[in-house]
Design a protein around this motif. Structure first.
Motif, mmCIF file in Angstrom:
data_model
loop_
_atom_site.group_PDB
_atom_site.id
_atom_site.type_symbol
_atom_site.label_atom_id
_atom_site.label_comp_id
_atom_site.label_asym_id
_atom_site.label_seq_id
_atom_site.Cartn_x
_atom_site.Cartn_y
_atom_site.Cartn_z
ATOM 1 N N GLU A 137 52.088 48.018 41.767
ATOM 2 C CA GLU A 137 52.420 47.732 43.157
ATOM 3 C C GLU A 137 51.273 46.950 43.790
ATOM 4 O O GLU A 137 50.104 47.291 43.613
ATOM 5 N N LEU A 138 51.637 45.904 44.522
ATOM 6 C CA LEU A 138 50.632 45.006 45.077
ATOM 7 C C LEU A 138 50.909 44.740 46.549
ATOM 8 O O LEU A 138 52.027 44.401 46.925
ATOM 9 N N TRP A 139 49.877 44.919 47.362
ATOM 10 C CA TRP A 139 49.942 44.585 48.788
ATOM 11 C C TRP A 139 48.921 43.496 49.074
ATOM 12 O O TRP A 139 47.733 43.654 48.749
ATOM 13 N N LEU A 140 49.347 42.371 49.651
ATOM 14 C CA LEU A 140 48.440 41.280 49.985
ATOM 15 C C LEU A 140 48.558 40.953 51.465
ATOM 16 O O LEU A 140 49.665 40.890 52.023
ATOM 17 N N SER A 141 47.415 40.724 52.083
ATOM 18 C CA SER A 141 47.371 40.386 53.498
ATOM 19 C C SER A 141 48.086 39.068 53.762
ATOM 20 O O SER A 141 47.829 38.059 53.093
ATOM 21 N N ALA A 142 48.980 39.052 54.738
ATOM 22 C CA ALA A 142 49.758 37.845 55.021
ATOM 23 C C ALA A 142 48.875 36.684 55.450
ATOM 24 O O ALA A 142 49.153 35.528 55.118
ATOM 25 N N TRP A 189 41.020 48.485 46.245
ATOM 26 C CA TRP A 189 40.970 47.564 47.375
ATOM 27 C C TRP A 189 40.737 46.146 46.876
ATOM 28 O O TRP A 189 39.916 45.926 45.979
ATOM 29 N N LEU A 190 41.437 45.183 47.446
ATOM 30 C CA LEU A 190 41.279 43.771 47.114
ATOM 31 C C LEU A 190 40.639 43.072 48.309
ATOM 32 O O LEU A 190 41.109 43.209 49.441
ATOM 33 N N GLU A 191 39.614 42.318 48.056
ATOM 34 C CA GLU A 191 38.895 41.663 49.137
ATOM 35 C C GLU A 191 39.791 40.700 49.912
ATOM 36 O O GLU A 191 40.731 40.120 49.353
ATOM 37 N N PRO A 192 39.521 40.499 51.196
ATOM 38 C CA PRO A 192 40.270 39.498 51.969
ATOM 39 C C PRO A 192 40.231 38.140 51.291
ATOM 40 O O PRO A 192 39.247 37.791 50.615
ATOM 41 N N ASN A 193 41.281 37.398 51.465
ATOM 42 C CA ASN A 193 41.409 36.076 50.834
ATOM 43 C C ASN A 193 41.239 35.006 51.914
ATOM 44 O O ASN A 193 42.206 34.576 52.540
ATOM 45 N N GLY A 202 45.708 31.277 44.407
ATOM 46 C CA GLY A 202 45.385 32.478 45.152
ATOM 47 C C GLY A 202 45.914 32.350 46.564
ATOM 48 O O GLY A 202 45.151 32.245 47.513
ATOM 49 N N PRO A 203 47.225 32.377 46.746
ATOM 50 C CA PRO A 203 47.801 32.100 48.061
ATOM 51 C C PRO A 203 47.918 33.329 48.951
ATOM 52 O O PRO A 203 47.825 34.469 48.490
ATOM 53 N N THR A 204 48.102 33.091 50.217
ATOM 54 C CA THR A 204 48.547 34.095 51.169
ATOM 55 C C THR A 204 49.959 33.708 51.606
ATOM 56 O O THR A 204 50.424 32.597 51.323
ATOM 57 N N TYR A 205 50.616 34.603 52.335
ATOM 58 C CA TYR A 205 51.941 34.253 52.847
ATOM 59 C C TYR A 205 51.830 33.046 53.779
ATOM 60 O O TYR A 205 52.668 32.137 53.717
ATOM 61 N N GLU A 206 50.819 33.032 54.632
ATOM 62 C CA GLU A 206 50.662 31.915 55.562
ATOM 63 C C GLU A 206 50.450 30.605 54.816
ATOM 64 O O GLU A 206 50.968 29.555 55.219
ATOM 65 N N TYR A 207 49.699 30.655 53.703
ATOM 66 C CA TYR A 207 49.499 29.445 52.903
ATOM 67 C C TYR A 207 50.833 28.976 52.317
ATOM 68 O O TYR A 207 51.174 27.785 52.378
ATOM 69 N N LEU A 208 51.590 29.889 51.752
ATOM 70 C CA LEU A 208 52.877 29.530 51.155
ATOM 71 C C LEU A 208 53.830 28.963 52.198
ATOM 72 O O LEU A 208 54.585 28.018 51.926
#
Length: 356
Positions: A155-160, A201-205, A212-218
């Motif tokens: 399970e993976l949670w990534l900051s938008a 914990w995964l560091e902020p991107n 290595g995208p974020t939702y905003e990048y996509l």
């Protein structure tokens, strides 16, 4: 002469699409987590050649790695007991571009028919999946062997917006301690308290990109397939084994473990249909045992498959299968990587799961 002139012009046009990129460095923790696609060098003994040399495959940017993960693990810490390598079946259905275009256009239509969800910067994308990695285990005595994991939940949670700490929870894997800083504190600046659910914990991107995208990048990617494919070739130039293979793997990473706006997901499918060498398969099986049709690309004796539901054309997962004899990863039919997407969504906090 006309044919030679046309060929030269086409080569020049292709070259113009592939300028050298400036790829940002990924945080150290992301490199550790995306073990499969990093393929660290082991020199003590002969080993199968690494299939992918960079990405975080399973972190989506992160896990990201280029496709399915082929992990290199040390015997004193890492993967669990090796499992027998699974065998795959699936004869080519049609290698004509029209077959691939039909499958991927159906998938694109399904993607773009979904309602667009309003996502705020403080939210998180969530992906639940089954994954399995093949890798090389090396002992202190210089003996190495190929190992095959059994499918396990991830399970993976990534900051938008990339500004918040993400979370990875994966069965069978303990949290990785942070590296010491100056020989004293092992904590990372701003890192929250250790989780009680076994998550990492995964560091902020703060420097998102295709690897290595974020939702905003996509959400900011072009939705014209040709323009998007040019961007993929441009930003992955020099990575992977060939430009086409790397483009296919990069798009596959985005499809597998990310959440993107419907128009962008549709554009990714249609861009992939333009990659030379992609073929179609009449049957493939994801990590959860679901059968479907697939599109695939063969390179280095291994076939990378994207699997879709035969009726709905929903993306099911990904698989890598040995297709050549004499391959160090195993006999033809050996599955060296597989995944199955079990759920996606957008939530308000890392560790929170979407409501059904």
């Amino acid at each position: 002469m006309n044919a030679e002139h046309d060929e030269a012009r086409e080569r020049a046009e292709l070259s113009s699409l592939l300028p050298a990129p400036a790829e940002p460095e990924l945080p150290v923790d992301r490199h550790r987590l995306l073990r499969g696609h990093l393929m660290n060098e082991i020199t003590e003994a002969p080993r199968p050649a690494p299939r992918r040399t960079r990405r975080l495959g399973w972190l989506a940017l992160p896990a990201l790695a280029g496709g399915l993960a082929l992990a290199v693990v040390l015997a004193d810490g890492g993967a669990g007991a090796p499992a027998a390598p699974p065998a795959a079946e699936g004869a080519p259905l049609n290698v004509a571009p029209v077959a691939v275009a039909q499958v991927l256009d159906h998938a694109a239509q399904v993607a773009e028919s979904k309602p667009a969800t309003a996502v705020t910067g403080g939210q998180f994308t969530y992906v639940k999946s089954l994954v399995a990695f093949s890798g090389v285990t090396a002992s202190a005595g210089g003996v190495s062997e190929v190992t095959h994991d059994a499918p396990h939940q991830r399970e993976l949670w990534l900051s938008a917006d990339g500004k918040q700490w993400g979370v990875l929870i994966e069965e069978g894997w303990k949290p990785v301690p942070a590296e010491p800083r100056g020989g004293k504190d092992k904590s990372r600046p701003g890192e929250p308290a250790p989780r009680t659910d076994g998550g990492q914990w995964l560091e902020p991107n703060t420097r998102p990109g295709l690897n290595g995208p974020t939702y905003e990048y996509l959400a900011g990617l072009p939705t014209d397939p040709e323009t998007l494919l040019r961007k993929v070739y441009k930003e992955t130039k020099g990575q992977g084994q060939t430009p086409d293979q790397e483009a296919f793997v990069t798009i596959g990473d985005l499809l597998r473990e990310q959440v993107a706006p419907p128009a962008v997901s549709a554009a990714l499918y249609r861009a992939a249909a333009r990659i030379p060498g992609v073929s179609a398969l009449d049957d493939a099986v994801d990590a959860s045992g679901r059968h479907g049709v697939a599109v695939a690309l063969v390179h280095g004796g291994v076939r990378t498959e994207w699997i879709f539901d035969r009726s709905s054309y929903e993306f099911l997962g990904e698989r890598e299968v040995v297709v050549d004899t004499g391959n160090a990863w195993g006999a033809p039919g050996t599955v060296v990587g597989q995944s199955a997407v079990l759920g996606r969504g957008v939530v308000d906090a890392a560790g929170e799961r979407p409501q059904r």
